[in-house]
Design an enzyme around this catalytic site. Sequence first.
Site, PDB file in Angstrom:
ATOM      1  N   TYR A  34      15.949  30.426   8.869  1.00  0.00           N
ATOM      2  CA  TYR A  34      14.748  31.154   9.288  1.00  0.00           C
ATOM      3  C   TYR A  34      14.713  31.317  10.799  1.00  0.00           C
ATOM      4  CZ  TYR A  34      12.448  30.887   4.722  1.00  0.00           C
ATOM      5  OH  TYR A  34      12.110  31.038   3.405  1.00  0.00           O
TER       6      TYR A  34
ATOM      7  N   LYS B 244       0.847  -1.202   0.000  1.00  0.00           N
ATOM      8  CA  LYS B 244       0.000   0.000   0.000  1.00  0.00           C
ATOM      9  C   LYS B 244       0.881   1.251   0.000  1.00  0.00           C
ATOM     10  CE  LYS B 244      -0.310  -0.244   5.038  1.00  0.00           C
ATOM     11  NZ  LYS B 244      -1.151  -0.688   6.179  1.00  0.00           N
TER      12      LYS B 244
HETATM   13  C1  LIG Z   1      -0.338  -1.652   6.830  1.00  0.00           C
HETATM   14  C2  LIG Z   1      -0.915  -2.933   7.261  1.00  0.00           C
HETATM   15  C3  LIG Z   1      -0.099  -4.079   7.329  1.00  0.00           C
HETATM   16  C4  LIG Z   1       1.392  -4.021   7.176  1.00  0.00           C
HETATM   17  O1  LIG Z   1       1.894  -3.471   8.356  1.00  0.00           O
HETATM   18  P1  LIG Z   1       3.459  -3.357   8.647  1.00  0.00           P
HETATM   19  O2  LIG Z   1       3.511  -2.964  10.068  1.00  0.00           O
HETATM   20  O3  LIG Z   1       3.945  -2.278   7.739  1.00  0.00           O
HETATM   21  O4  LIG Z   1       4.066  -4.646   8.365  1.00  0.00           O
HETATM   22  C5  LIG Z   1      -0.689  -5.285   7.615  1.00  0.00           C
HETATM   23  N1  LIG Z   1      -2.023  -5.377   7.852  1.00  0.00           N
HETATM   24  C6  LIG Z   1      -2.831  -4.282   7.831  1.00  0.00           C
HETATM   25  C7  LIG Z   1      -4.265  -4.446   8.126  1.00  0.00           C
HETATM   26  C8  LIG Z   1      -2.300  -3.033   7.557  1.00  0.00           C
HETATM   27  O5  LIG Z   1      -3.092  -1.968   7.551  1.00  0.00           O
END
Ligand SMILES: *Cc1c(COP(=O)(O)O)cnc(C)c1O
Length: 381
Positions: free
Chosen positions: A270, A49
Site C-alpha cells: 500500500y 489477566k
Molecule cells: C498487571 C498487574 C500486575 C502484573 O504486572 P507485570 O508487570 O505484568 O508483572 C501486578 N499488579 C497489578 C496491580 C497489575 O495491574
Amino acid sequence: MASSSVSARPNWPASRAGAVLTIDLAAIAANYRALDARTPGAICAAVVKADAYGLGAAHVAPVLEKAGARQFFVAHVDEGLALRESLSPAARITVLHGARPDALEDCVRSGLRPVLNSLEQISQLRALARRLGHTLDAVLQLDTGMSRFGLSRADVQCLVQEPDRLEGISLSLIMSHLACADTPENPANREQLEAFLAAAAILPAAPLSLAASSGIFLEPAFHQSLVRPGAALYGVAPNAAGPNPLAPVVTLAAHILQIRTLSKGDRVGYGLTWRADGPRRVATLATGYADGFARQGAEKGCAWFKGQRLPVLGRISMDSMTVDISDIPEGQIAPDDTVELLNASHGVDAVAQAEGTIGYEVLTSLGRRYHRVYENQPQNT
Ligand SMILES: *Cc1c(COP(=O)(O)O)cnc(C)c1O
C-alpha cells in the site's frame, strides 16, 4: 465424516491458519519457579489477566498451579469467574478492579476476592457483609504515586479515623503498584516503597504486596509478603537494560503465501512506499496487523528463516506482510514453508522495539486467528 478427513491430515488445522503460535508451557512453569526462587520470603502469585496476557488462561493457569502458584490475579470479575473453572477450589483468585456494586455479590459468592480501590468500594463491601451476616475477605489497594488505583493519602487518614468503615471486612492483603520498577535506579521506586510502608503502618496489620514482574528484580525490600508477576511468567524482559533472565515462551511461524521476483524499480505494498534498487526476491506472509503486527513497526520489522533475517518491505497489510528473501538461495525457500515472526532470540521485546512499544503490548495483541499449539505440558508429578 469431517473428523475422518481431519485425522487423515494431522497438520490440517495448522495449515488452514495463516500462522502457528506455539506456547511453551514448561517455559512458563520454569519462569514461575525462577521468580518464586528469587523471592524466598514472599508468596509468588501469578497474574493471568487479559487471558494470561493473550496466551490462554485456561491452558496457562493450571500449569502455574501445578508449578506451585496458589494465588491468581485477574482484572475483571468475568475473568475471575472464567478462571475458577480452570483451577482447583483451593486456588485464591483476586480481582484487581474489584466489582461494581451490582456485581459484588456474585463476585464474593463465587469465591473471588475483590480489591478495594476506593472508600466507596469499601462501604459497598461493608454493606454486603452486613447483609450476608458474615465477614468478607478483601485486598486493600493504596495509591502510592501512580494516581491510577487505590486509596489516596486522605482516604487512608479517613480509614484510620473511622475504623468502623472496615467493619465486616477482613483485609488479607494490602497492596500498591510501582510506576517505574523497570528502571531500577529511578528514585520513584524508593519513594513509593516508603509511602506504602508509612500508610500500611497506620492501617490494620495485613500482609503487604508491592512488586510485579519488574519489582521482583529490585532489592528484597520491595518483595514484602507477596509478589505479583505477570509479564515475566510469559518471558517478557523485566527491565529494558541487560539480558533477559527469563525463558522465552512463544514462537510464531507464519506461512509463505507467494514468492515473486522483482526488478529494479518495482514497488511493494500500500502506498508503494518501498522500491527495489535492483533484482529482489520477496515472500508474502499470511500475517498482518489484524494478527497483532503493528503497521508502524514495518520499517524495522523482520522475519527469520533458518537463522537468516528477512526484513519487512513496505507497509504491513491487514492480513499479510512482504519480506525480502533475496539472501536465501533459490530453491531453499518455497510457498507453504514457514518463517518465524517470533522465536527464542527474537521475541516480543524485539518486536516491541521495532514497533515503538513494549513486549506487554505485543504479547496481548497477538491475534485470535493463529492456530495455537500448547507444547511441553508438564507431567503430573
Ligand atoms: C498487571 C498487574 C500486575 C502484573 O504486572 P507485570 O508487570 O505484568 O508483572 C501486578 N499488579 C497489578 C496491580 C497489575 O495491574
